[in-house]
Design an enzyme around this catalytic site. Structure first.
Site, short mmCIF file in Angstrom:
data_model
loop_
_atom_site.label_atom_id
_atom_site.label_comp_id
_atom_site.label_asym_id
_atom_site.label_seq_id
_atom_site.Cartn_x
_atom_site.Cartn_y
_atom_site.Cartn_z
N TRP A 198 0.84 -1.19 0.00
CA TRP A 198 0.00 0.00 0.00
C TRP A 198 0.89 1.25 0.00
O TRP A 198 1.87 1.32 0.73
CB TRP A 198 -0.91 0.00 1.24
CG TRP A 198 -1.73 1.24 1.32
CD1 TRP A 198 -2.85 1.53 0.60
CD2 TRP A 198 -1.46 2.39 2.13
NE1 TRP A 198 -3.30 2.79 0.91
CE2 TRP A 198 -2.47 3.34 1.86
CE3 TRP A 198 -0.47 2.71 3.06
CZ2 TRP A 198 -2.52 4.58 2.47
CZ3 TRP A 198 -0.52 3.95 3.68
CH2 TRP A 198 -1.54 4.87 3.38
N ARG A 442 -9.75 -2.91 7.59
CA ARG A 442 -10.30 -1.55 7.65
C ARG A 442 -11.69 -1.55 8.31
O ARG A 442 -12.63 -0.95 7.80
CB ARG A 442 -10.38 -0.90 6.28
CG ARG A 442 -10.34 0.61 6.37
CD ARG A 442 -10.89 1.29 5.14
NE ARG A 442 -10.73 2.73 5.26
CZ ARG A 442 -11.36 3.61 4.52
NH1 ARG A 442 -12.18 3.24 3.58
NH2 ARG A 442 -11.16 4.89 4.69
N LYS A 475 -16.49 6.16 -8.73
CA LYS A 475 -15.23 5.61 -8.22
C LYS A 475 -15.62 4.37 -7.42
O LYS A 475 -16.31 4.47 -6.40
CB LYS A 475 -14.54 6.63 -7.32
CG LYS A 475 -13.24 6.13 -6.70
CD LYS A 475 -12.58 7.27 -5.92
CE LYS A 475 -11.36 6.81 -5.16
NZ LYS A 475 -10.83 7.89 -4.30
N ASP A 477 -14.54 1.58 -5.14
CA ASP A 477 -13.43 1.29 -4.23
C ASP A 477 -13.54 -0.14 -3.69
O ASP A 477 -14.61 -0.78 -3.77
CB ASP A 477 -13.50 2.31 -3.08
CG ASP A 477 -12.15 2.59 -2.44
OD1 ASP A 477 -11.22 1.80 -2.66
OD2 ASP A 477 -12.04 3.59 -1.71
N ASN A 479 -11.61 -1.98 -0.21
CA ASN A 479 -10.55 -1.67 0.74
C ASN A 479 -10.10 -2.78 1.67
O ASN A 479 -9.58 -2.50 2.75
CB ASN A 479 -10.98 -0.46 1.58
CG ASN A 479 -10.87 0.83 0.78
OD1 ASN A 479 -9.80 1.16 0.31
ND2 ASN A 479 -11.98 1.51 0.61
N CYS A 525 -10.67 1.28 -7.98
CA CYS A 525 -9.79 1.69 -6.90
C CYS A 525 -9.82 0.58 -5.87
O CYS A 525 -10.84 -0.08 -5.70
CB CYS A 525 -10.33 2.99 -6.31
SG CYS A 525 -9.50 3.53 -4.81
N ASP A 547 -2.95 5.46 -3.19
CA ASP A 547 -3.35 6.48 -2.21
C ASP A 547 -2.20 7.43 -1.94
O ASP A 547 -2.39 8.47 -1.31
CB ASP A 547 -3.75 5.81 -0.89
CG ASP A 547 -5.20 5.34 -0.93
OD1 ASP A 547 -5.91 5.68 -1.89
OD2 ASP A 547 -5.62 4.63 -0.01
C1 DGJ Z 1 -9.39 4.37 -0.32
C2 DGJ Z 1 -9.19 5.14 -1.58
O1 DGJ Z 1 -8.02 4.74 -2.22
C3 DGJ Z 1 -9.19 6.63 -1.27
O2 DGJ Z 1 -8.93 7.38 -2.42
C4 DGJ Z 1 -10.53 7.00 -0.68
O3 DGJ Z 1 -11.53 6.82 -1.64
C5 DGJ Z 1 -10.80 6.16 0.55
N1 DGJ Z 1 -10.65 4.75 0.28
C6 DGJ Z 1 -12.19 6.42 1.08
O4 DGJ Z 1 -12.53 5.60 2.11
#
Ligand code: DGJ
Length: 745
Positions: A198, A442, A475, A477, A479, A525, A547
């Site tokens: 990351w 997360r 977008k 995402d 995570n 993303c 990021d």
């Molecule tokens: C991870 C993304 O890479 C960021 O740009 C942003 O969108 C955050 N998540 C939001 O939680």
């Protein structure tokens, strides 16, 4: 482009750039003969392949010890019939045996290229491509494998996949089903990979390959932030611009494995496909399974040559969005400006400021739904938070659209917080095993996208928001990675189908959304660049690179990313200084110049910037609009990486009438010798004028002598106003850059 020689029983896939030759061996399996620069149609197979056995090498024929599968080069090797290297697939029958013997059965050759159902895949018209399908058959199992090969006009790439079709006899279990396998004649290669973590994704690494296996893989349920589904094998002296290189990549976003295996006889097996780790697929009678597509690119023109072929293939034959070959809007994203802490007024202020600067798209990031003021809450509750946004998404999006900006919105469709209504109401939608705890990532869990009901639910929820008609960009995402990989909806013989079914669920949602909303531009993303792969590019023509928005780290990330992916796919923004991730300070100019080599945008609080800074941004945007077509749609070249403490990139327009040159300095060196860089890809009969210094240069001069770099500190210049000699426009000092535009005259 594809020829079958009846006499030699060989297939020759050929275009202006490459030849790929394989043949039916005397045991009925497919043997690999040649892959490299285009060669004659009537090439003699006797020279390309030689049967060879040796002591300890098993042989399928009683009377011919000179034929051993352990030594012969192959195309899609079987398990258990005498080749001790890794096979391309493994099938277990109802008795538990994994010995197979697939022999040539038939083949078809046709113009054009069929797309794969349910998976992202390349596409091409009848004029642009030809496809060969070779059918192999194992009569004991009553199972067929269809190997597909596509060759494209003017691109040094072959795309392959395999389809397994069970017959009538019994249920079969696929334990391994790779997309591509072939054997290179020799083994003196270095392997290039794109690895990281990351905030430092896709750094280019080089390593030796030796006897045994050198491999990369992901077991995380995503192609991953750690290793990209790509490797290249290059000869020792191959440079950016000259020398042999083979690159392989997988059009897939889940677990993968890619292996280079050198045997004792100095040949190299290349295998890539779905990772066999925790994978198995049950094939009932008459059922079939199709692997993702893999791409192999050969170039004699070094690493850049390989990259340009990947870029061309992706832009023309993979990225299906209508935006793929269009210039991309300059955006502003509120994440690093506000994080979760925003109100409707703040968002409108940012949007108004952005419009005044010439920005074209406003993106509202995480935090607009449920009680999402912190990352422990509300993920999965896709209902707007009216306390924060009294006009709702529709009202806000309309206000921003009325200002003359487009409006974009953040989603994380695959995830859920424990503290959310979705989790409370539908714990059955979450992956995991009964009576066992789940790991957090997360603060969130993973939704079971292997379950169609879950995908349907998320599709409905997202559609409800998108149907307002004001949303032009999403977008998407993701995570966290997958742990406790279990879908309660899969029966026990199908548990190991989970990882692949999960990704098929993700693709299903992408397919439905991109079909229903063809005008929405998607950006993928995954905590930055955690799923930057060709599978995602099929649906989302751009991806958030990282990021980490620090200009210096971004040079390394964007350099590495460009090894496979086109500039137009790299989401890159100007953010605050000191940088929020690594606290480094860099000039607005350098941040802008680095972000320019991507899909450009801003991610900082413009309401808190000085007038001077805002004016500089205005100028940056005016300039970027003039040259973005060349950067985003032109041919990209990497020129320097770290040498002279500099990075340099250039993009040349398709007609070669313009180009943009970016030179980026990391640390300043006092009083060095004069340095120059040779430019690439220009119209060699032309002269070009540099718009920044008004000088005229011959194309041959720039390509053969080169472009002189700025003189750094020599001790002679004392003035604090010193701004370099203006030949290149770099400032003296650390972390400086220049971006120069040239027009043919
Ligand atoms: C991870 C993304 O890479 C960021 O740009 C942003 O969108 C955050 N998540 C939001 O939680």
């Amino acid at each position: 482009m594809i020829n079958f020689d009846e006499k030699r029983k060989s297939f020759h896939l050929k275009n202006n750039c490459i030849s790929y030759i394989f043949y039916i061996m005397k045991n009925g399996h497919l043997g690999h003969a040649y892959y490299g620069e285009s060669i004659e149609d009537d090439v003699s197979l006797e020279n390309l392949v030689r049967e060879r056995g040796c002591v300890l090498a098993p042989c399928p024929f009683k009377d011919n010890m000179n034929f051993s599968l352990d030594i012969m080069s192959q195309e899609y090797p079987c398990n258990g019939t005498g080749d001790f290297r890794d096979a391309a697939f493994s099938i277990r029958d109802e008795e538990g045996s994994t010995i197979t013997n697939f022999k040539y059965h038939s083949h078809t050759i046709k113009e054009g290229k069929e797309i794969l159902e349910g998976l992202p895949s390349t596409f091409a018209t009848k004029d642009e491509s030809m496809q060969l399908e070779v059918c192999l058959y194992d009569d004991v199992l009553d199972c067929k494998i269809y190997l597909s090969y596509t060759i494209f006009k003017d691109i040094s790439a072959i795309v392959r996949s395999a389809r397994f079709v069970n017959g009538q006899k019994q249920n079969l279990f696929l334990e391994k089903a790779l997309s591509l396998s072939f054997d290179l004649f020799d083994s003196d290669y270095k392997m290039l990979t794109l690895d990281g973590a990351w905030s430092r994704e896709r750094h280019l690494h080089e390593r030796e390959i030796r006897e045994g296996q050198t491999s990369i893989e992901s077991k995380r349920g995503a192609s991953s932030i750690f290793t990209n589904p790509f490797f290249a094998l290059k000869k020792e002296h191959t440079t950016e611009h000259i020398g042999d290189i083979y690159g392989v990549s997988l059009i897939y976003s889940g677990n993968f494995k890619a292996v280079a295996e050198v045997n004792a006889y100095d040949s190299t097996r290349v295998n890539i496909g779905i990772n066999p780790y925790d994978f198995e697929w049950k094939l009932e009678k008459n059922e079939s399974f199709i692997t993702p597509e893999a791409i192999c690119v050969y170039s004699p023109l070094g690493v850049n040559g390989m990259s340009q072929n990947f870029h061309k293939l992706f832009k023309k034959h993979l990225m299906k969005s209508k935006y793929s070959n269009q210039i991309r809007p300059i955006l502003i994203n509120n994440w690093e400006a506000t994080y979760f802490d925003f109100t409707e007024d703040k968002i409108l202020q940012l949007a108004k400021g952005a419009k005044d600067l010439g920005i074209e798209l406003f993106v509202l990031d995480d935090g607009w739904f449920g009680q999402r003021n912190i990352d422990t809450k509300s993920l999965g509750d896709w209902d707007v938070n009216f306390d924060k946004l009294p006009s709702g998404i529709e009202g806000l999006a309309k206000k921003i659209t009325d200002m003359g900006l487009k409006f974009g919105l953040w989603f994380e469709p695959e995830m859920v917080n424990e503290d959310s209504n979705l989790f409370r109401e539908h714990e059955d939608f979450v992956i995991g095993t009964p009576n066992r705890s789940r790991s957090y990532g997360r603060n969130q869990f993973v939704l079971d996208f292997a379950n169609k009901k879950v995908v349907d639910y998320i599709f409905e929820k997202m559609s409800k928001i998108l149907d307002c008609g004001y949303i032009s960009y999403i977008k998407w995402d993701m995570n966290r990675n997958i742990t406790e990989q279990n879908s309660q909806t899969l029966d026990k013989e199908r548990k190991k189908e989970f990882f692949h079914r999960y990704i098929l669920g993700v693709y299903d949602l992408y397919e439905r959304l991109t079909k229903k909303y063809p005008d929405i531009l998607f950006e993928s993303c995954a905590s930055g660049g955690g799923r930057f792969d060709p599978g995602m590019l099929y649906y989302a023509p751009q991806a958030w690179c990282s990021d980490d928005t620090d200009a210096i780290e971004r040079l390394e990330i964007q350099y590495g990313t460009s090894i496979v992916y086109p500039v137009s796919s790299m989401g890159s923004h100007v953010s605050a200084s000191p940088n929020h991730q690594i606290r480094r300070s860099t000039s607005l100019k350098m941040r802008g110049d680095v972000a320019a080599f991507g899909t450009f945008g801003y991610e900082l609080d413009i309401t808190k910037m000085s007038n001077d800074e805002l004016n500089e941004i205005k100028e940056q945007i005016i300039a970027y609009k003039k040259y973005r077509e060349t950067i985003q749609l032109g041919t990209f070249y990497r020129l320097l990486k770290g040498k002279y403490n500099r990075y340099a990139f250039m993009s040349v327009s398709e007609s070669k009438d313009k180009f943009v040159l970016g030179i980026f300095k990391t640390l300043c060196k006092p009083n060095p010798g004069l340095k120059k860089i040779k430019l690439k890809g220009l119209d060699e009969n032309a002269h070009y004028k540099c718009n920044e210094n008004n000088k005229i240069y011959g194309a041959k001069e720039l390509m053969n002598f080169g472009f002189m770099l700025e003189t750094e500190f020599t001790g002679l210049v004392q003035s604090k106003d010193y701004k370099g000699t203006l030949t290149a426009g770099e400032d003296i000092g650390d972390f400086t850059s220049c971006l120069l535009t040239f027009n043919k005259i």
